[in-house]
Design a protein around this motif. Sequence first.
Motif, PDB file in Angstrom:
ATOM      1  N   MET A  83     -66.749  39.482 -90.009  1.00 29.44           N
ATOM      2  CA  MET A  83     -66.909  38.695 -91.042  1.00 29.44           C
ATOM      3  C   MET A  83     -67.302  37.674 -90.101  1.00 29.44           C
ATOM      4  SD  MET A  83     -63.182  37.409 -92.428  1.00 29.44           S
ATOM      5  CE  MET A  83     -62.212  36.867 -91.199  1.00 29.44           C
ATOM      6  N   ILE A  84     -68.137  36.511 -91.504  1.00 27.14           N
ATOM      7  CA  ILE A  84     -68.333  35.035 -90.689  1.00 27.14           C
ATOM      8  C   ILE A  84     -68.024  34.067 -91.863  1.00 27.14           C
ATOM      9  CG2 ILE A  84     -70.155  35.786 -92.441  1.00 27.14           C
ATOM     10  CD1 ILE A  84     -72.286  33.961 -90.891  1.00 27.14           C
ATOM     11  N   PHE A  85     -67.770  32.404 -91.357  1.00 24.30           N
ATOM     12  CA  PHE A  85     -66.826  31.323 -91.955  1.00 24.30           C
ATOM     13  C   PHE A  85     -67.725  30.642 -92.327  1.00 24.30           C
ATOM     14  CE2 PHE A  85     -65.188  27.125 -91.769  1.00 24.30           C
ATOM     15  CZ  PHE A  85     -64.926  27.780 -93.107  1.00 24.30           C
ATOM     16  N   LEU A  86     -67.708  30.426 -93.834  1.00 23.30           N
ATOM     17  CA  LEU A  86     -69.142  29.367 -94.239  1.00 23.30           C
ATOM     18  C   LEU A  86     -68.162  27.911 -94.345  1.00 23.30           C
ATOM     19  CD1 LEU A  86     -70.818  31.916 -96.029  1.00 23.30           C
ATOM     20  CD2 LEU A  86     -71.322  30.766 -94.392  1.00 23.30           C
ATOM     21  N   PRO A  87     -68.738  27.938 -93.806  1.00 23.01           N
ATOM     22  CA  PRO A  87     -68.020  25.538 -94.017  1.00 23.01           C
ATOM     23  C   PRO A  87     -68.942  25.467 -94.837  1.00 23.01           C
ATOM     24  CG  PRO A  87     -68.468  25.796 -91.661  1.00 23.01           C
ATOM     25  CD  PRO A  87     -68.992  27.117 -93.032  1.00 23.01           C
ATOM     26  N   GLN A  88     -67.927  24.193 -95.653  1.00 20.76           N
ATOM     27  CA  GLN A  88     -68.606  23.357 -96.495  1.00 20.76           C
ATOM     28  C   GLN A  88     -69.964  22.879 -96.120  1.00 20.76           C
ATOM     29  OE1 GLN A  88     -65.449  22.311 -95.714  1.00 20.76           O
ATOM     30  NE2 GLN A  88     -63.796  21.575 -96.936  1.00 20.76           N
ATOM     31  N   TYR A  89     -70.826  22.243 -96.855  1.00 22.56           N
ATOM     32  CA  TYR A  89     -72.468  22.080 -96.501  1.00 22.56           C
ATOM     33  C   TYR A  89     -73.297  22.819 -96.144  1.00 22.56           C
ATOM     34  CZ  TYR A  89     -71.298  17.423 -99.154  1.00 22.56           C
ATOM     35  OH  TYR A  89     -71.259  16.582 -99.890  1.00 22.56           O
ATOM     36  N   PHE A  90     -72.861  24.151 -95.781  1.00 25.02           N
ATOM     37  CA  PHE A  90     -73.497  25.004 -95.066  1.00 25.02           C
ATOM     38  C   PHE A  90     -74.443  25.970 -96.546  1.00 25.02           C
ATOM     39  CE2 PHE A  90     -71.698  24.310 -90.779  1.00 25.02           C
ATOM     40  CZ  PHE A  90     -72.832  25.064 -90.264  1.00 25.02           C
ATOM     41  N   TYR A  91     -75.534  25.397 -96.052  1.00 26.37           N
ATOM     42  CA  TYR A  91     -76.382  26.668 -96.789  1.00 26.37           C
ATOM     43  C   TYR A  91     -76.373  27.743 -97.158  1.00 26.37           C
ATOM     44  CZ  TYR A  91     -80.980  28.715 -98.550  1.00 26.37           C
ATOM     45  OH  TYR A  91     -81.811  29.978 -98.651  1.00 26.37           O
ATOM     46  N   ARG A  92     -76.698  28.810 -97.447  1.00 26.92           N
ATOM     47  CA  ARG A  92     -75.968  30.537 -97.834  1.00 26.92           C
ATOM     48  C   ARG A  92     -76.870  30.917 -97.654  1.00 26.92           C
ATOM     49  NH1 ARG A  92     -70.688  29.427 -99.209  1.00 26.92           N
ATOM     50  NH2 ARG A  92     -70.979  27.726 -97.400  1.00 26.92           N
ATOM     51  N   GLU A  93     -77.428  31.722 -97.632  1.00 26.02           N
ATOM     52  CA  GLU A  93     -77.998  33.258 -98.096  1.00 26.02           C
ATOM     53  C   GLU A  93     -78.794  34.611 -97.804  1.00 26.02           C
ATOM     54  OE1 GLU A  93     -83.610  34.181 -98.097  1.00 26.02           O
ATOM     55  OE2 GLU A  93     -82.985  32.085 -98.317  1.00 26.02           O
ATOM     56  N   VAL A  94     -77.738  35.193 -98.767  1.00 28.73           N
ATOM     57  CA  VAL A  94     -77.597  36.964 -97.742  1.00 28.73           C
ATOM     58  C   VAL A  94     -78.690  37.867 -98.083  1.00 28.73           C
ATOM     59  CG1 VAL A  94     -75.523  38.257 -98.374  1.00 28.73           C
ATOM     60  CG2 VAL A  94     -74.660  36.007 -98.364  1.00 28.73           C
ATOM     61  N   ILE A  95     -78.748  38.491 -97.285  1.00 24.83           N
ATOM     62  CA  ILE A  95     -79.858  39.100 -97.821  1.00 24.83           C
ATOM     63  C   ILE A  95     -79.291  40.430 -97.473  1.00 24.83           C
ATOM     64  CG2 ILE A  95     -82.368  39.839 -96.851  1.00 24.83           C
ATOM     65  CD1 ILE A  95     -81.523  36.921 -96.340  1.00 24.83           C
ATOM     66  N   GLY A  96     -79.295  41.689 -98.064  1.00 28.21           N
ATOM     67  CA  GLY A  96     -79.033  43.191 -98.557  1.00 28.21           C
ATOM     68  C   GLY A  96     -80.311  43.682 -97.218  1.00 28.21           C
ATOM     69  N   ILE A  97     -79.786  44.621 -95.462  1.00 23.68           N
ATOM     70  CA  ILE A  97     -80.662  44.702 -95.177  1.00 23.68           C
ATOM     71  C   ILE A  97     -80.386  46.583 -95.630  1.00 23.68           C
ATOM     72  CG2 ILE A  97     -80.358  45.912 -92.840  1.00 23.68           C
ATOM     73  CD1 ILE A  97     -79.269  42.807 -91.407  1.00 23.68           C
TER      74      ILE A  97
END
Length: 131
Positions: A83-97
């Motif tokens: 699990m990963i936590f993504l705070p406010q103002y954090f860019y996120r990009e999810v790639i399916g391996i």
Amino acid sequence: MEINKIKSIFSDDRGEIYDILSNPNIQHITIFTINKNSVRGKHFHKKDKQWIFVLKGQIKVKTKNLLEKNSKVEETVLNEKDMIFLPQYFYREVIGISNSECLFITSLPRNDGSHKKDTFAVDDIKSFELN
């Protein structure tokens, strides 16, 4: 980003119990799937805090702290029960391996559509700067 490896808190011949989160302000939980080599996200939120918990498969999450002027894009690989936590103002990009299934947990509700007002798309994170 810190990866939290979620471990069983109890196990017997019936199966196992995993505590994922305790006491944070959770407003919405959903499941998303992502196919191998697909990309989701490419945005940030100003108000919403989010968690991604991998149920099946493997994903790569690219993040960048937009509040720190010289921050770098980080890449984190998440496996099953990570699990990963993504705070406010954090860019996120999810790639399916691989073809993957994840829990998506948010601090703001999503069922009324208001989350769209707090979603800020980023086309190219390498050149993006927060105004």
